[in-house]
Design an enzyme around this catalytic site. Structure first.
Site, PDB file in Angstrom:
ATOM      1  N   SER A 126     -74.659  39.273  81.630  1.00  0.00           N
ATOM      2  CA  SER A 126     -75.111  40.650  81.446  1.00  0.00           C
ATOM      3  C   SER A 126     -74.385  41.590  82.401  1.00  0.00           C
ATOM      4  O   SER A 126     -74.007  41.194  83.517  1.00  0.00           O
ATOM      5  CB  SER A 126     -76.622  40.736  81.699  1.00  0.00           C
ATOM      6  OG  SER A 126     -77.053  42.080  81.796  1.00  0.00           O
ATOM      7  N   TYR A 135     -83.948  39.760  86.707  1.00  0.00           N
ATOM      8  CA  TYR A 135     -83.164  39.430  85.515  1.00  0.00           C
ATOM      9  C   TYR A 135     -81.686  39.331  85.862  1.00  0.00           C
ATOM     10  O   TYR A 135     -81.004  38.353  85.504  1.00  0.00           O
ATOM     11  CB  TYR A 135     -83.377  40.495  84.445  1.00  0.00           C
ATOM     12  CG  TYR A 135     -82.429  40.379  83.272  1.00  0.00           C
ATOM     13  CD1 TYR A 135     -82.542  39.334  82.362  1.00  0.00           C
ATOM     14  CD2 TYR A 135     -81.408  41.311  83.081  1.00  0.00           C
ATOM     15  CE1 TYR A 135     -81.663  39.212  81.287  1.00  0.00           C
ATOM     16  CE2 TYR A 135     -80.528  41.203  82.013  1.00  0.00           C
ATOM     17  CZ  TYR A 135     -80.665  40.149  81.125  1.00  0.00           C
ATOM     18  OH  TYR A 135     -79.796  40.039  80.067  1.00  0.00           O
TER      19      TYR A 135
END
Length: 333
Positions: free
Chosen positions: A129, A154
């Protein structure tokens, strides 16, 4: 031989599976179909894959964070490549349910690495990501930039995945490619993402939350361009020449940004959604959310060497999403 796709009922997983099936591949899909967002949407995606793929698409509901369940589900299925797209997604949700991220993104990634190790997989492509760049103030983000200051759990799990993959590439010479996705949107997208949230709110005369008082920029990337990048990487596994490079051993592990190579103001994105919806948004300006960053922008020079080139501007892609959203809800409701 088939391709194992984790998160096959997810947004990117469905799109990649469709593309693999369309070019004649067999796909073994797995997903735990959790309720982070509507399982009905996930089931609708799977229905499309079964209809389009026929016998070339098989699916098992399984939590790949459970090693025994994963081994039992895939059984004797034959596949020689893995596209690992399954994960617990969402920056803000990681503040509410951190253990879900440890289970899926850390233990789950390790389970896929072990699977690749023991099955002698030819190539493991996995989702990282753009969040790994944290509050990086240098734009655009380059894969050469440091990524050791995550601002959300995350992001930390995704960076940890990259480091685990590097160690397995070094120890077991497993060819791997990590993909740092930048704000993916398009048909069949996720309900927790801005494109869906804004479209749904505008069409139903509800206010939209505009964080950081609108001073946000994102590298919005259309799903078809993301899929093209994933397949380009899958078809070009990193080589293992066994030579050493300065600072350590060369490993068969590559990391790429996949983005639109354009950072656009959130206000411009909202204006495009408004025009596509035929309504003005009711804007509620709010401060920056914990774990969020003000801007993202992908340097894609590295992946361009594989032939990747984004082709869909926001002005074209966002109206396509709005049109799909209208049609999907008209059919379903």
């Amino acid at each position: 031989m088939a391709v194992l796709v984790t998160g096959a009922a997810g947004f990117i997983g469905m799109a990649v599976s469709r593309a693999l099936l369309a070019r004649g591949e067999q796909v073994v899909g797995i997903d735990n179909l959790n309720d982070y967002y509507s399982p009905h949407l996930k089931m609708d995606r799977l229905a499309v894959l079964h209809a389009e793929g026929g016998e070339a698409f098989t699916f098992d509901k399984v939590d790949f964070g459970d090693a025994d369940a994963l081994d039992s589900a895939i059984g004797e299925a034959d596949f020689d490549r893995i596209v690992h797209l399954g994960a617990q997604a969402g920056v803000r949700y990681s503040l509410q349910n951190p253990r879900a991220y440890a289970h899926s993104n850390l233990i789950g990634h390790l389970n896929l690495l072990e699977l690749a190790r023991h099955r002698d997989i030819r190539h493991l492509v996995y989702a990282s990501s753009s969040s790994v760049y944290g509050g990086n103030a240098k734009l655009p983000f380059s894969v050469e930039d440091r990524a050791d200051h995550p601002v959300s759990l995350y992001a930390a799990t995704k960076r940890a995945d990259e480091l685990m993959s590097e160690s397995y590439a070094h120890l077991y010479r497993i060819p791997q490619t990590g993909l740092r996705f930048f704000t993916v949107y398009g048909p069949w997208g996720r309900p927790d993402m801005a494109a869906w949230l804004f479209t749904d709110a505008i069409l139903n005369d509800r206010p939209i939350k505009v964080f950081n008082h609108g001073r946000m920029q994102r590298d919005f990337t259309y799903i078809d361009d993301i899929v093209a990048g994933v397949l380009a990487c899958l078809d070009h596994p990193p080589t293992d020449d066994g030579n050493e490079k300065p600072g350590g051993n060369r490993t068969p592990h590559a990391i790429y940004n996949i983005g639109n190579n354009k950072s656009e103001a959130l206000g411009d994105m909202i204006a495009i959604v408004e025009q596509a919806c035929g309504k003005a948004a009711i804007r509620e300006y709010q401060p920056m959310q914990d774990g969020d960053v003000p801007a993202t922008y992908a340097d894609i020079d590295a992946i361009r060497k594989l032939g990747f080139e984004p082709r869909t501007p926001l002005s074209e892609g966002m109206p396509r999403f709005v049109q799909w959203y209208r049609e999907y809800h008209a059919r379903r409701f």
